[in-house]
Design an enzyme around this catalytic site. Structure first.
Site, PDB file in Angstrom:
ATOM      1  N   TYR A 238      85.954  -9.426  25.063  1.00  0.00           N
ATOM      2  CA  TYR A 238      84.673  -8.812  24.710  1.00  0.00           C
ATOM      3  C   TYR A 238      84.605  -7.418  25.289  1.00  0.00           C
ATOM      4  O   TYR A 238      85.317  -7.069  26.242  1.00  0.00           O
ATOM      5  CB  TYR A 238      83.497  -9.660  25.201  1.00  0.00           C
ATOM      6  CG  TYR A 238      83.321  -9.697  26.702  1.00  0.00           C
ATOM      7  CD1 TYR A 238      82.523  -8.745  27.359  1.00  0.00           C
ATOM      8  CD2 TYR A 238      83.931 -10.672  27.484  1.00  0.00           C
ATOM      9  CE1 TYR A 238      82.352  -8.773  28.731  1.00  0.00           C
ATOM     10  CE2 TYR A 238      83.764 -10.714  28.851  1.00  0.00           C
ATOM     11  CZ  TYR A 238      82.976  -9.762  29.471  1.00  0.00           C
ATOM     12  OH  TYR A 238      82.805  -9.787  30.851  1.00  0.00           O
ATOM     13  N   CYS A 239      83.737  -6.589  24.699  1.00  0.00           N
ATOM     14  CA  CYS A 239      83.471  -5.243  25.214  1.00  0.00           C
ATOM     15  C   CYS A 239      82.042  -4.885  24.823  1.00  0.00           C
ATOM     16  O   CYS A 239      81.269  -5.754  24.433  1.00  0.00           O
ATOM     17  CB  CYS A 239      84.487  -4.227  24.703  1.00  0.00           C
ATOM     18  SG  CYS A 239      84.606  -4.141  22.900  1.00  0.00           S
ATOM     19  N   THR A 240      81.677  -3.621  24.905  1.00  0.00           N
ATOM     20  CA  THR A 240      80.288  -3.222  24.688  1.00  0.00           C
ATOM     21  C   THR A 240      79.833  -3.456  23.248  1.00  0.00           C
ATOM     22  O   THR A 240      78.830  -4.124  22.995  1.00  0.00           O
ATOM     23  CB  THR A 240      80.090  -1.737  25.045  1.00  0.00           C
ATOM     24  OG1 THR A 240      80.589  -1.498  26.355  1.00  0.00           O
ATOM     25  CG2 THR A 240      78.613  -1.365  24.985  1.00  0.00           C
TER      26      THR A 240
END
Length: 343
Positions: free
Chosen positions: A198-200
């Site tokens: 996951y990331c922003t």
């Protein structure tokens, strides 16, 4: 024909206050083949400037990466313009959980070699052979599986103030630093574990998932829309929120709260705090976490040295920083020895 900003940030801020209209903070990205990024860049600037769009947008041969602010009353016109561009029709728009009319104060559309600084040679692998996109519900299910390895693809200053429970959070300054480190650490799990990332907003995972599949990982997943969209879905669908703390964002807000947990601490006194600020000394501008008490005591600075410089007349400060560049400090954050309580 106007192709660049003509107003300063302060002038724009005054106009926003005077208008008193609601603005929406939005982000999106799209990988696509753009033949002439400069022409496309100018096309975007002309149309978006007319709609009073502000933000930071990168355009390259490989696509577009955008974080921007749109007047709510112009949103439909903005969306219509996106839909008029073939590869941006119905592109997913991540709308911020917490709105701020001053999240951006200029429209900057820049042509870059890449829309994401990843340090990769994309010719060596198929960037379209990406991992499986999963929504918030499926993501929650996956990360409860004992055969799942959950990895945060963001940098140290982002995960410090908020991350998913039980996630691996690499202590890195940049996305490109994390790629080889993660591959090395997870070498033994390529065949039998589920790699969930996951990331922003999703753009880093988009590239990383294709890269790790190229490197031999068999089961690769990514959170679609990143933390921003996860928070929206979790709220709308009454799902358990497994993210703790704040989501770091790359605009003037610097973060939006996803849970009430404060997992970080003031870098100067150690008090629970997750508010990122930039040092008020323009010759430093270091990003760090500072509580209200320390901000008052240190005059919004990261050190006594910066406090002394910031107290000087403006012209003296300007002379001291003449010929110096500090842009590498702005997001290479919290790596200063003056910050006693930086993890």
């Amino acid at each position: 024909m106007q192709l660049y900003n003509t107003l300063s940030a302060k002038e724009r801020e005054a106009l926003i206050e005077q208008a008193g209209l609601e603005r929406l903070t939005i982000s999106f990205y799209q990988y696509a083949h753009i033949g002439n990024p400069t022409i496309f860049r100018n096309h975007l600037f002309i149309h978006w400037n007319e709609l009073d769009v502000l933000g930071r947008i990168y355009v390259a041969h490989e696509g577009i990466n955008a974080q921007l602010s749109v007047p709510a009353q112009n949103f439909e016109a903005f969306k219509d313009h996106l839909d008029s561009i073939s590869f941006l029709k119905d592109v997913r728009l991540n709308i911020a959980i917490e709105q701020d009319n001053k999240s951006f104060l200029k429209l900057k559309v820049k042509v870059r070699k890449k829309i994401l600084a990843d340090g990769l040679n994309d010719k060596t692998f198929d960037v379209t052979n990406k991992g499986v996109h999963v929504n918030a519900a499926k993501f929650n299910e996956l990360i409860e599986d004992p055969d799942t390895i959950l990895v945060d693809m963001r940098n140290h200053y982002e995960s410090e103030i908020g991350h998913f429970k039980n996630a691996i959070t690499p202590d890195v300054d940049t996305f490109r630093d994390s790629l080889d480190i993660i591959e090395k650490d997870l070498e033994a799990f390529k065949e039998d574990k589920k790699l969930v990332m996951y990331c922003t907003g999703g753009i880093r995972c988009e590239k990383a998932s294709a890269y790790y599949k190229h490197k031999g990982f068999k089961n690769v997943f990514q959170l679609e829309g990143g933390i921003i969209e996860y928070a929206r879905q979790a709220n709308d669908q009454n799902l358990e929120n497994k993210f703790i703390g704040k989501n770091f964002v790359f605009d003037h807000r610097r973060g939006e709260r996803i849970s009430e947990d404060i997992i970080a601490q003031c870098h100067q006194c150690g008090k629970p705090c997750d508010t990122h600020v930039n040092c008020a000394n323009e010759a430093c501008h270091l990003l760090f976490i500072q509580c209200e008490d320390c901000a008052k005591e240190m005059n919004d600075c990261c050190s006594n040295e910066c406090k002394e410089i910031h107290a000087l007349p403006y012209e003296e400060q300007k002379a001291l920083r003449k010929g110096k560049t500090v842009s590498n400090k702005i997001f290479k954050k919290g790596r200063s020895q003056v910050l006693k309580f930086k993890k």
